[in-house]
Design a protein around this motif. Sequence first.
Motif, PDB file in Angstrom:
ATOM      1  N   GLU A 165     -35.073   8.510  43.770  1.00 27.20           N
ATOM      2  CA  GLU A 165     -36.355   7.786  43.843  1.00 27.20           C
ATOM      3  C   GLU A 165     -36.609   6.952  42.600  1.00 27.20           C
ATOM      4  OE1 GLU A 165     -41.158   8.822  44.317  1.00 27.20           O
ATOM      5  OE2 GLU A 165     -39.641  10.426  44.385  1.00 27.20           O
ATOM      6  N   TYR A 166     -36.279   7.485  41.416  1.00 25.14           N
ATOM      7  CA  TYR A 166     -36.636   6.825  40.161  1.00 25.14           C
ATOM      8  C   TYR A 166     -35.462   6.115  39.482  1.00 25.14           C
ATOM      9  CZ  TYR A 166     -41.154   9.193  40.274  1.00 25.14           C
ATOM     10  OH  TYR A 166     -42.416   9.625  40.622  1.00 25.14           O
ATOM     11  N   ASP A 167     -34.298   6.213  40.023  1.00 29.22           N
ATOM     12  CA  ASP A 167     -33.092   5.590  39.496  1.00 29.22           C
ATOM     13  C   ASP A 167     -32.619   6.296  38.230  1.00 29.22           C
ATOM     14  OD1 ASP A 167     -30.946   3.795  39.514  1.00 29.22           O
ATOM     15  OD2 ASP A 167     -31.952   2.554  38.021  1.00 29.22           O
ATOM     16  N   GLU A 168     -33.413   6.276  37.154  1.00 27.10           N
ATOM     17  CA  GLU A 168     -33.036   6.997  35.948  1.00 27.10           C
ATOM     18  C   GLU A 168     -34.287   7.511  35.257  1.00 27.10           C
ATOM     19  OE1 GLU A 168     -30.896   4.175  33.473  1.00 27.10           O
ATOM     20  OE2 GLU A 168     -32.719   3.751  32.328  1.00 27.10           O
ATOM     21  N   LEU A 169     -34.131   8.660  34.576  1.00 32.84           N
ATOM     22  CA  LEU A 169     -35.257   9.288  33.887  1.00 32.84           C
ATOM     23  C   LEU A 169     -34.751  10.035  32.666  1.00 32.84           C
ATOM     24  CD1 LEU A 169     -37.233  10.857  36.884  1.00 32.84           C
ATOM     25  CD2 LEU A 169     -38.076   9.006  35.418  1.00 32.84           C
ATOM     26  N   ALA A 170     -35.549  10.010  31.595  1.00 30.21           N
ATOM     27  CA  ALA A 170     -35.304  10.886  30.462  1.00 30.21           C
ATOM     28  C   ALA A 170     -35.609  12.323  30.882  1.00 30.21           C
ATOM     29  CB  ALA A 170     -36.178  10.477  29.279  1.00 30.21           C
ATOM     30  N   LEU A 171     -34.988  13.289  30.197  1.00 34.93           N
ATOM     31  CA  LEU A 171     -35.146  14.681  30.605  1.00 34.93           C
ATOM     32  C   LEU A 171     -36.614  15.104  30.672  1.00 34.93           C
ATOM     33  CD1 LEU A 171     -32.293  16.685  28.824  1.00 34.93           C
ATOM     34  CD2 LEU A 171     -32.309  15.592  31.071  1.00 34.93           C
ATOM     35  N   ASP A 172     -37.421  14.708  29.687  1.00 38.70           N
ATOM     36  CA  ASP A 172     -38.819  15.150  29.676  1.00 38.70           C
ATOM     37  C   ASP A 172     -39.651  14.463  30.748  1.00 38.70           C
ATOM     38  OD1 ASP A 172     -38.299  16.915  27.678  1.00 38.70           O
ATOM     39  OD2 ASP A 172     -39.196  15.729  26.065  1.00 38.70           O
ATOM     40  N   LEU A 181     -32.532  22.121  31.636  1.00 36.20           N
ATOM     41  CA  LEU A 181     -32.350  20.920  32.435  1.00 36.20           C
ATOM     42  C   LEU A 181     -31.071  20.189  32.034  1.00 36.20           C
ATOM     43  CD1 LEU A 181     -33.372  19.029  34.596  1.00 36.20           C
ATOM     44  CD2 LEU A 181     -34.916  17.982  32.913  1.00 36.20           C
ATOM     45  N   ARG A 182     -30.740  20.215  30.730  1.00 32.67           N
ATOM     46  CA  ARG A 182     -29.509  19.581  30.284  1.00 32.67           C
ATOM     47  C   ARG A 182     -28.301  20.269  30.942  1.00 32.67           C
ATOM     48  NH1 ARG A 182     -30.672  19.441  25.301  1.00 32.67           N
ATOM     49  NH2 ARG A 182     -31.257  17.242  25.126  1.00 32.67           N
ATOM     50  N   GLY A 183     -28.397  21.566  31.135  1.00 24.96           N
ATOM     51  CA  GLY A 183     -27.331  22.277  31.830  1.00 24.96           C
ATOM     52  C   GLY A 183     -27.201  21.843  33.278  1.00 24.96           C
ATOM     53  N   LEU A 184     -28.341  21.651  33.955  1.00 20.66           N
ATOM     54  CA  LEU A 184     -28.311  21.203  35.348  1.00 20.66           C
ATOM     55  C   LEU A 184     -27.672  19.827  35.478  1.00 20.66           C
ATOM     56  CD1 LEU A 184     -31.775  22.123  36.942  1.00 20.66           C
ATOM     57  CD2 LEU A 184     -29.576  23.214  37.356  1.00 20.66           C
ATOM     58  N   VAL A 185     -28.157  18.878  34.680  1.00 17.13           N
ATOM     59  CA  VAL A 185     -27.617  17.518  34.807  1.00 17.13           C
ATOM     60  C   VAL A 185     -26.179  17.470  34.295  1.00 17.13           C
ATOM     61  CG1 VAL A 185     -29.899  16.436  34.713  1.00 17.13           C
ATOM     62  CG2 VAL A 185     -28.594  16.728  32.596  1.00 17.13           C
ATOM     63  N   GLY A 186     -25.834  18.361  33.358  1.00 13.22           N
ATOM     64  CA  GLY A 186     -24.446  18.431  32.911  1.00 13.22           C
ATOM     65  C   GLY A 186     -23.515  18.879  34.029  1.00 13.22           C
ATOM     66  N   ASP A 187     -23.974  19.873  34.805  1.00 15.40           N
ATOM     67  CA  ASP A 187     -23.184  20.315  35.969  1.00 15.40           C
ATOM     68  C   ASP A 187     -22.992  19.168  36.948  1.00 15.40           C
ATOM     69  OD1 ASP A 187     -23.054  22.835  34.903  1.00 15.40           O
ATOM     70  OD2 ASP A 187     -24.580  23.705  36.231  1.00 15.40           O
ATOM     71  N   ALA A 234     -41.347  23.077  30.517  1.00 13.97           N
ATOM     72  CA  ALA A 234     -41.882  22.918  29.161  1.00 13.97           C
ATOM     73  C   ALA A 234     -40.696  22.599  28.264  1.00 13.97           C
ATOM     74  CB  ALA A 234     -42.583  24.195  28.688  1.00 13.97           C
ATOM     75  N   PRO A 235     -40.741  21.477  27.533  1.00 10.76           N
ATOM     76  CA  PRO A 235     -39.565  21.027  26.789  1.00 10.76           C
ATOM     77  C   PRO A 235     -38.895  22.100  25.945  1.00 10.76           C
ATOM     78  CG  PRO A 235     -41.250  19.346  26.728  1.00 10.76           C
ATOM     79  CD  PRO A 235     -41.877  20.543  27.393  1.00 10.76           C
ATOM     80  N   GLU A 236     -39.660  22.947  25.308  1.00 12.39           N
ATOM     81  CA  GLU A 236     -39.087  23.965  24.435  1.00 12.39           C
ATOM     82  C   GLU A 236     -39.053  25.335  25.082  1.00 12.39           C
ATOM     83  OE1 GLU A 236     -37.724  22.925  21.786  1.00 12.39           O
ATOM     84  OE2 GLU A 236     -38.556  20.900  21.943  1.00 12.39           O
ATOM     85  N   GLY A 237     -39.447  25.430  26.344  1.00 10.56           N
ATOM     86  CA  GLY A 237     -39.550  26.721  27.000  1.00 10.56           C
ATOM     87  C   GLY A 237     -38.255  27.175  27.650  1.00 10.56           C
TER      88      GLY A 237
END
Length: 311
Positions: free
Chosen positions: A255-262, A283-289, A273-276
Amino acid sequence: MSEQSATADLPGDVPADPSSVQRALIEWYEADHRAYPWRQTDDPYEILVSEVMSQQTQLDRVVGAWEDFLDRWPAVSDLAAADRSDVVGFWTDHSLGYNNRAKYLHEAARQIRDDHGGEWPRDPDGLSKLMGVGPYTANAVASFAFNNGNAVVDTNVKRVLYRAFDVPDDDDAFEEVAQALMPEGESRVWNNAVMELGGVACQKTPDCDGAECPWREWCSAYATGDFTAPDVPTQPEFDGSRRQFRGRVVSTLKEYDELALDDLGPRIRVDYAPEGEYGREWLRGLVGDLADDELVTVDERDGETVARLRR
């Protein structure tokens, strides 16, 4: 070697005259079976799509998705020319399970176009060289498209053989008996029939009489009332799983084409929550997979990690 001596050497208790078992099952199947649309075609592309969609998905749910998929990409050449992100997006929108299957199906279409000049391999060995096509799927496509397969052995077939003929719970034993029982040159009808038997008569809770099982007179389980069967692997819970959130990432990036993690995080998980616990590292692990699976591209830009669908 005679048929009788051949069956005597098989694991379990296969009838001495397999022709009676074979004839009974084929006649039962041909008299009445579930009329799924992929059973009305011998197009290997249409059959491969149905087989990939059917992996761990109920067949009744597959019908609409299969028809929609073929409306959008009616031939293997159309799928090969499609953007992978569109194929993955379709998979996610139709809740067809692991997005890798969409990626592999798309890659297999490109192999047919680029490596085979649009011509399909006609036997299990050739078909198994296509991306994501394992032994079961290769046999299924060879059988249903070209009537040139080996015996298909899935969970339903194992359950049938275990109950009917006391075949030991051993993969090699199941393969040996399944292959011996299949009439030569009839893999299309036989594999459809034996899987149908497991799907409507010899389910986890059997319906022997209601489905008029054609093997009742030979069946050990029917004679003894002992309908135990090999353990069936269970699908991990979907709600809250990484698989669910991987799907949400793909849908959101579509839908958004590209997004920063936050920016991506709150759109796929309300408690992001960014630090939670469920924050940037999660999330970095998800997109890394997803990047490892070649579904997403991840860039570092101005100190932020940015994810977008791979095209």
